[in-house]
Design a protein around this motif. Structure first.
Motif, PDB file in Angstrom:
ATOM      1  N   VAL A 178       0.839  -1.205   0.000  1.00 38.46           N
ATOM      2  CA  VAL A 178       0.000   0.000   0.000  1.00 38.46           C
ATOM      3  C   VAL A 178       0.871   1.250   0.000  1.00 38.46           C
ATOM      4  CG1 VAL A 178      -1.704   1.331   1.317  1.00 38.46           C
ATOM      5  CG2 VAL A 178      -1.960  -1.146   1.100  1.00 38.46           C
ATOM      6  N   LEU A 179       1.921   1.253   0.808  1.00 41.47           N
ATOM      7  CA  LEU A 179       2.825   2.400   0.865  1.00 41.47           C
ATOM      8  C   LEU A 179       3.520   2.625  -0.478  1.00 41.47           C
ATOM      9  CD1 LEU A 179       4.309   1.699   4.387  1.00 41.47           C
ATOM     10  CD2 LEU A 179       2.901   3.685   3.768  1.00 41.47           C
ATOM     11  N   LYS A 180       3.852   1.540  -1.149  1.00 44.11           N
ATOM     12  CA  LYS A 180       4.539   1.632  -2.435  1.00 44.11           C
ATOM     13  C   LYS A 180       3.604   2.136  -3.539  1.00 44.11           C
ATOM     14  CE  LYS A 180       5.818  -2.228  -4.246  1.00 44.11           C
ATOM     15  NZ  LYS A 180       6.477  -3.480  -4.632  1.00 44.11           N
ATOM     16  N   THR A 181       2.369   1.636  -3.557  1.00 45.53           N
ATOM     17  CA  THR A 181       1.451   1.974  -4.650  1.00 45.53           C
ATOM     18  C   THR A 181       0.544   3.165  -4.330  1.00 45.53           C
ATOM     19  OG1 THR A 181      -0.311   0.503  -3.876  1.00 45.53           O
ATOM     20  CG2 THR A 181       1.367  -0.439  -5.372  1.00 45.53           C
ATOM     21  N   GLY A 182       0.304   3.396  -3.039  1.00 41.18           N
ATOM     22  CA  GLY A 182      -0.632   4.440  -2.636  1.00 41.18           C
ATOM     23  C   GLY A 182      -2.083   4.022  -2.780  1.00 41.18           C
ATOM     24  N   LYS A 183      -2.320   2.756  -3.086  1.00 43.96           N
ATOM     25  CA  LYS A 183      -3.676   2.261  -3.323  1.00 43.96           C
ATOM     26  C   LYS A 183      -4.073   1.239  -2.256  1.00 43.96           C
ATOM     27  CE  LYS A 183      -3.255   2.851  -8.270  1.00 43.96           C
ATOM     28  NZ  LYS A 183      -3.236   2.232  -9.571  1.00 43.96           N
ATOM     29  N   PRO A 184      -5.377   1.150  -1.984  1.00 38.59           N
ATOM     30  CA  PRO A 184      -5.853   0.127  -1.041  1.00 38.59           C
ATOM     31  C   PRO A 184      -5.478  -1.275  -1.531  1.00 38.59           C
ATOM     32  CG  PRO A 184      -7.597   1.695  -1.530  1.00 38.59           C
ATOM     33  CD  PRO A 184      -6.471   1.978  -2.483  1.00 38.59           C
ATOM     34  N   LEU A 185      -5.315  -2.177  -0.600  1.00 43.09           N
ATOM     35  CA  LEU A 185      -5.000  -3.567  -0.926  1.00 43.09           C
ATOM     36  C   LEU A 185      -6.039  -4.458  -0.267  1.00 43.09           C
ATOM     37  CD1 LEU A 185      -3.077  -5.722  -2.137  1.00 43.09           C
ATOM     38  CD2 LEU A 185      -1.851  -5.664   0.045  1.00 43.09           C
ATOM     39  N   ILE A 186      -6.705  -5.240  -1.090  1.00 41.61           N
ATOM     40  CA  ILE A 186      -7.696  -6.191  -0.595  1.00 41.61           C
ATOM     41  C   ILE A 186      -7.072  -7.572  -0.679  1.00 41.61           C
ATOM     42  CG2 ILE A 186      -9.983  -7.180  -0.987  1.00 41.61           C
ATOM     43  CD1 ILE A 186     -10.688  -4.438  -2.304  1.00 41.61           C
ATOM     44  N   ILE A 187      -7.055  -8.268   0.443  1.00 40.26           N
ATOM     45  CA  ILE A 187      -6.443  -9.600   0.488  1.00 40.26           C
ATOM     46  C   ILE A 187      -7.528 -10.629   0.793  1.00 40.26           C
ATOM     47  CG2 ILE A 187      -4.743 -11.089   1.598  1.00 40.26           C
ATOM     48  CD1 ILE A 187      -3.179  -8.515   2.300  1.00 40.26           C
ATOM     49  N   HIS A 188      -7.770 -11.494  -0.184  1.00 37.02           N
ATOM     50  CA  HIS A 188      -8.698 -12.603  -0.002  1.00 37.02           C
ATOM     51  C   HIS A 188      -7.915 -13.816   0.485  1.00 37.02           C
ATOM     52  CE1 HIS A 188     -12.086 -10.583  -1.954  1.00 37.02           C
ATOM     53  NE2 HIS A 188     -11.177 -10.039  -2.758  1.00 37.02           N
ATOM     54  N   GLU A 189      -8.598 -14.778   1.029  1.00 41.58           N
ATOM     55  CA  GLU A 189      -7.961 -16.004   1.532  1.00 41.58           C
ATOM     56  C   GLU A 189      -7.063 -16.623   0.466  1.00 41.58           C
ATOM     57  OE1 GLU A 189      -6.707 -18.729   4.104  1.00 41.58           O
ATOM     58  OE2 GLU A 189      -8.191 -17.253   4.731  1.00 41.58           O
ATOM     59  N   LYS A 190      -7.534 -16.663  -0.769  1.00 41.20           N
ATOM     60  CA  LYS A 190      -6.767 -17.298  -1.849  1.00 41.20           C
ATOM     61  C   LYS A 190      -5.505 -16.514  -2.227  1.00 41.20           C
ATOM     62  CE  LYS A 190      -9.677 -15.293  -5.489  1.00 41.20           C
ATOM     63  NZ  LYS A 190      -8.827 -14.218  -5.881  1.00 41.20           N
ATOM     64  N   ASP A 191      -5.417 -15.247  -1.799  1.00 44.31           N
ATOM     65  CA  ASP A 191      -4.274 -14.391  -2.146  1.00 44.31           C
ATOM     66  C   ASP A 191      -3.210 -14.304  -1.058  1.00 44.31           C
ATOM     67  OD1 ASP A 191      -5.659 -13.711  -4.523  1.00 44.31           O
ATOM     68  OD2 ASP A 191      -6.725 -12.114  -3.461  1.00 44.31           O
ATOM     69  N   ARG A 192      -3.454 -14.929   0.080  1.00 38.53           N
ATOM     70  CA  ARG A 192      -2.555 -14.774   1.234  1.00 38.53           C
ATOM     71  C   ARG A 192      -1.113 -15.152   0.938  1.00 38.53           C
ATOM     72  NH1 ARG A 192      -4.628 -17.548   6.475  1.00 38.53           N
ATOM     73  NH2 ARG A 192      -2.597 -16.810   7.113  1.00 38.53           N
ATOM     74  N   HIS A 193      -0.898 -16.105   0.055  1.00 44.87           N
ATOM     75  CA  HIS A 193       0.457 -16.579  -0.235  1.00 44.87           C
ATOM     76  C   HIS A 193       1.353 -15.504  -0.856  1.00 44.87           C
ATOM     77  CE1 HIS A 193      -1.551 -17.033  -4.117  1.00 44.87           C
ATOM     78  NE2 HIS A 193      -0.341 -16.996  -4.660  1.00 44.87           N
ATOM     79  N   GLN A 194       0.742 -14.436  -1.385  1.00 47.74           N
ATOM     80  CA  GLN A 194       1.528 -13.389  -2.052  1.00 47.74           C
ATOM     81  C   GLN A 194       2.311 -12.510  -1.077  1.00 47.74           C
ATOM     82  OE1 GLN A 194      -0.646 -11.154  -5.022  1.00 47.74           O
ATOM     83  NE2 GLN A 194      -1.997 -12.897  -5.379  1.00 47.74           N
ATOM     84  N   TRP A 195       1.853 -12.444   0.179  1.00 46.26           N
ATOM     85  CA  TRP A 195       2.511 -11.614   1.178  1.00 46.26           C
ATOM     86  C   TRP A 195       2.683 -12.432   2.450  1.00 46.26           C
ATOM     87  CZ3 TRP A 195      -1.663  -9.856  -1.710  1.00 46.26           C
ATOM     88  CH2 TRP A 195      -1.339  -8.904  -2.671  1.00 46.26           C
ATOM     89  N   ALA A 196       3.893 -12.529   2.941  1.00 48.41           N
ATOM     90  CA  ALA A 196       4.184 -13.333   4.125  1.00 48.41           C
ATOM     91  C   ALA A 196       3.463 -12.798   5.359  1.00 48.41           C
ATOM     92  CB  ALA A 196       5.689 -13.356   4.387  1.00 48.41           C
TER      93      ALA A 196
END
Length: 128
Positions: free
Chosen positions: A50-68
């Motif tokens: 979010v800090l890098k892009t300046g945009k909201p980040l929505i994390i679904h259960e299926k997306d959790r692997h993308q961010w530790a």
């Protein structure tokens, strides 16, 4: 401007009312306040995005692997005087959180503005 003290008060007030875990991260992505005290001082990789892009980040259960170490939820930038000074994260099902996530963000930004105004008023009183 975003101090740990202010962040803890925001977390306390919003967590009690929403019955959801709230995390507040500083401008480096470090969790400075959380309803889950074990997470304080940990890096939040969703917040860093979010800090890098300046945009909201929505994390679904299926997306959790993308961010530790992240949980499903929403992460929104905290803006103060046109600068992103941190991120507020709300844990839970993103489809349920979207409705009030922006409201929590707005209240957070208003509390920061109010704290600045109180500080300025105190300085003016002191100078008199």
């Amino acid at each position: 401007m975003l101090t740990q003290e202010i962040a803890m008060e925001i977390v306390k007030q919003t967590t009690n009312r929403l019955n959801r875990n709230i995390n507040i991260m500083d401008d480096k992505g470090t969790i400075i306040a959380s309803g889950n005290r074990e997470r304080i001082d940990q890096l939040h990789f969703g917040a860093m995005e979010v800090l890098k892009t300046g945009k909201p980040l929505i994390i679904h259960e299926k997306d959790r692997h993308q961010w530790a170490g992240v949980l499903p939820g929403i992460n929104l930038p905290i803006n103060f005087q046109n600068v992103i000074i941190g991120v507020i994260g709300i844990t839970g099902d993103p489809t349920e959180l979207l409705e009030f996530g922006e409201l929590v963000k707005m209240i957070t930004e208003m509390m920061l503005h109010q704290a600045l105004m109180a500080e300025q008023l105190e300085w003016k009183q002191h100078l008199k």
